[in-house]
Design a protein around this motif. Structure first.
Motif, mmCIF file in Angstrom:
data_model
loop_
_atom_site.group_PDB
_atom_site.id
_atom_site.type_symbol
_atom_site.label_atom_id
_atom_site.label_comp_id
_atom_site.label_asym_id
_atom_site.label_seq_id
_atom_site.Cartn_x
_atom_site.Cartn_y
_atom_site.Cartn_z
ATOM 1 N N ASP A 289 124.162 25.627 96.326
ATOM 2 C CA ASP A 289 125.373 26.509 95.981
ATOM 3 C C ASP A 289 125.564 27.865 96.480
ATOM 4 O O ASP A 289 126.533 28.418 97.274
ATOM 5 N N GLU A 290 124.279 28.388 96.257
ATOM 6 C CA GLU A 290 124.154 29.805 96.591
ATOM 7 C C GLU A 290 124.145 30.096 98.045
ATOM 8 O O GLU A 290 124.870 31.031 98.707
ATOM 9 N N GLN A 291 123.641 28.972 98.958
ATOM 10 C CA GLN A 291 123.671 29.260 100.372
ATOM 11 C C GLN A 291 125.254 29.102 100.896
ATOM 12 O O GLN A 291 125.616 29.692 101.757
ATOM 13 N N TYR A 292 125.933 27.856 100.457
ATOM 14 C CA TYR A 292 127.050 27.840 100.860
ATOM 15 C C TYR A 292 128.018 29.110 100.394
ATOM 16 O O TYR A 292 128.962 29.592 101.495
ATOM 17 N N TYR A 293 127.745 29.703 99.173
ATOM 18 C CA TYR A 293 128.755 30.863 99.134
ATOM 19 C C TYR A 293 128.206 32.138 99.741
ATOM 20 O O TYR A 293 129.451 32.715 100.251
ATOM 21 N N ALA A 294 127.076 32.277 99.825
ATOM 22 C CA ALA A 294 126.562 33.510 100.831
ATOM 23 C C ALA A 294 126.951 33.488 102.330
ATOM 24 O O ALA A 294 127.493 34.182 102.969
ATOM 25 N N LEU A 295 127.005 32.044 102.694
ATOM 26 C CA LEU A 295 127.477 31.697 104.219
ATOM 27 C C LEU A 295 128.939 32.116 104.359
ATOM 28 O O LEU A 295 129.348 32.850 105.417
ATOM 29 N N ALA A 296 129.736 31.505 103.397
ATOM 30 C CA ALA A 296 130.918 31.949 103.410
ATOM 31 C C ALA A 296 131.302 33.205 103.292
ATOM 32 O O ALA A 296 132.412 33.635 104.056
ATOM 33 N N PHE B 31 136.733 36.998 97.162
ATOM 34 C CA PHE B 31 135.650 37.638 98.034
ATOM 35 C C PHE B 31 135.223 38.938 97.575
ATOM 36 O O PHE B 31 133.982 39.193 97.531
ATOM 37 N N ARG B 32 136.128 39.828 97.298
ATOM 38 C CA ARG B 32 135.542 41.007 96.834
ATOM 39 C C ARG B 32 134.663 40.852 95.507
ATOM 40 O O ARG B 32 133.935 41.894 95.281
ATOM 41 N N SER B 33 135.062 40.049 94.747
ATOM 42 C CA SER B 33 134.445 39.985 93.513
ATOM 43 C C SER B 33 132.829 39.186 93.670
ATOM 44 O O SER B 33 132.080 39.261 92.740
ATOM 45 N N TYR B 34 132.672 38.898 94.840
ATOM 46 C CA TYR B 34 131.344 38.195 95.038
ATOM 47 C C TYR B 34 130.532 38.816 95.949
ATOM 48 O O TYR B 34 131.070 39.484 96.835
ATOM 49 N N LEU C 289 135.290 28.980 101.958
ATOM 50 C CA LEU C 289 135.776 29.938 102.885
ATOM 51 C C LEU C 289 137.041 30.386 102.671
ATOM 52 O O LEU C 289 137.486 31.550 102.588
ATOM 53 N N HIS C 290 137.850 29.309 102.416
ATOM 54 C CA HIS C 290 139.334 29.559 102.130
ATOM 55 C C HIS C 290 139.591 30.265 101.057
ATOM 56 O O HIS C 290 140.724 30.617 100.642
ATOM 57 N N THR C 291 138.645 30.308 100.055
ATOM 58 C CA THR C 291 139.169 31.082 98.831
ATOM 59 C C THR C 291 138.470 32.705 99.129
ATOM 60 O O THR C 291 138.816 33.612 98.268
ATOM 61 N N PHE C 292 137.954 32.676 100.331
ATOM 62 C CA PHE C 292 137.239 34.197 100.714
ATOM 63 C C PHE C 292 138.190 34.762 101.567
ATOM 64 O O PHE C 292 138.180 36.047 101.592
ATOM 65 N N ARG C 293 138.678 34.123 102.386
ATOM 66 C CA ARG C 293 139.618 34.812 103.281
ATOM 67 C C ARG C 293 140.913 33.689 103.752
ATOM 68 O O ARG C 293 140.753 32.646 103.712
ATOM 69 N N VAL C 294 142.096 34.435 104.095
ATOM 70 C CA VAL C 294 143.331 33.967 104.038
ATOM 71 C C VAL C 294 143.977 34.251 105.689
ATOM 72 O O VAL C 294 143.738 35.382 105.867
ATOM 73 N N LEU D 206 119.794 34.757 99.245
ATOM 74 C CA LEU D 206 119.767 35.955 99.948
ATOM 75 C C LEU D 206 120.095 35.971 101.326
ATOM 76 O O LEU D 206 119.782 35.125 102.316
ATOM 77 N N VAL D 207 120.868 36.992 101.798
ATOM 78 C CA VAL D 207 121.405 36.899 103.491
ATOM 79 C C VAL D 207 120.276 37.940 103.894
ATOM 80 O O VAL D 207 120.039 39.018 103.498
#
Ligand SMILES: [Zn+2]
Length: 324
Positions: free
Chosen positions: A269-276, A128-131, A316-321, A203-204
């Motif tokens: 993919d950018e949308q899925y990552y930004a949403l997560a 998460f922090r690297s993205y 999402l599960h790679t971004f938060r546990v 873009l968020v």
């Protein structure tokens, strides 16, 4: 007992939101006309504008004190739970001894030790922090959103935990932003908004402060693990999830712009990552992340039409546990 736990939660969430908004506003320039991405990461941005100052005072979160017939905003989702970790919070319940000690301390001008933080259910990961997606702020006109209520029309206290409702736009992200920026105070039927929008390039776009009630769903009900949840705050309108919802919309692909289709080419993919990335910062559990289609009771809303939940949850599960 339940009340005091709830009030503590609200207090904690309010502080998180305040900290996150101050952080956000102190680093952001309001984009008034065009959806221009920031090339810098938020921590590198040092841009200020009069619009920031104006909104900073307008969106200051309030800590709700339940007063019947006097609706107060309820904060919802925390934009950044990393901030919370450094914010000392008051203890929810104090014994008389503790209260007396505190009084004595205050009398003697001694420093009161910070109380332990309430436990949060999730921790964000190194991934998460690297993205870091690009983001911008394009606040909706205040006629398109309102305050969160603490009681319903019958005066019953509202204690629904937040949900996240996913949507998609009918046309481009820019066209949606233009709609939300329009002053619709004269026409209630045109008042509409999401909290956040995610463009095709990831873009968020922050549109409505999280502690405010965005008008993302009309007649709607959330069916969760605890049963049916919906809130009526206006005698003339059907109950809705808006009071406890954080609305996020994905920009629909051009092949579906202004078409009433039941499927399309999907989201990037950018949308899925930004949403997560966005949702990973909240404490909203997976089973309270839903869609406009699932909560709608008007029979007219089926968005987002081609959303891949498996793909989304994997990211999402790679971004938060979940905390143990
Ligand atoms: Zn929708």
């Amino acid at each position: 007992m339940r009340d005091s736990v709830w009030i503590t939660r609200l207090l904690a969430i309010s502080l998180v939101i305040l900290a996150a908004i101050v952080l956000l506003l102190s680093n952001k320039e309001v984009s008034n006309s065009n959806l221009t991405a920031n090339s810098q990461s938020p921590s590198e941005q040092k841009v200020w504008s009069p619009a920031n100052v104006q909104y900073q005072s307008a969106i200051k979160p309030t800590i709700p004190t339940p007063k019947p017939n006097q609706p107060t905003p309820i904060p919802n989702q925390s934009p950044n739970n990393q901030v919370a970790a450094v914010t000392p919070k008051p203890q929810p319940t104090q014994t008389n001894n503790q209260k007396n000690n505190q009084k004595t301390n205050q009398k003697n001008n001694q420093v009161i030790k910070p109380q332990p933080l309430p436990k949060t259910p999730f921790t964000t990961t190194a991934t998460f922090r690297s993205y870091q997606p690009k983001y911008t702020v394009a606040w909706a006109d205040p006629s398109n959103y309102g305050d969160r209520f603490v009681t319903d029309i019958h005066g019953m206290p509202l204690m629904n935990p937040p949900i996240i409702v996913l949507h998609e736009t009918t046309n481009s992200a820019q066209s949606a932003v233009n709609t939300f920026k329009t002053n619709n105070s004269a026409d209630e039927n045109r008042q509409v908004s999401y909290h956040t929008l995610i463009a095709r390039n990831g873009l968020v776009v922050y549109l409505v402060p999280p502690d405010k009630r965005a008008f993302g769903a009309g007649n709607s009900v959330f069916e969760g693990a605890g049963g049916i949840e919906t809130v009526q705050t206006n005698l003339n309108l059907k109950p809705s999830v808006n009071n406890f919802a954080y609305h996020v919309s994905l920009e629909t692909p051009p092949d579906a712009w202004d078409k009433n289709v039941s499927s399309h080419s999907g989201y990037t993919d950018e949308q899925y990552y930004a949403l997560a990335w966005l949702i990973a910062q909240s404490d909203v559990p997976d089973d309270r992340i839903t869609t406009h289609r699932a909560v709608d009771r008007s029979g007219q809303r089926i968005d987002p039409v081609s959303f891949d939940f498996d793909k989304f949850f994997n990211i999402l599960h790679t971004f938060r546990v979940k905390n143990a």
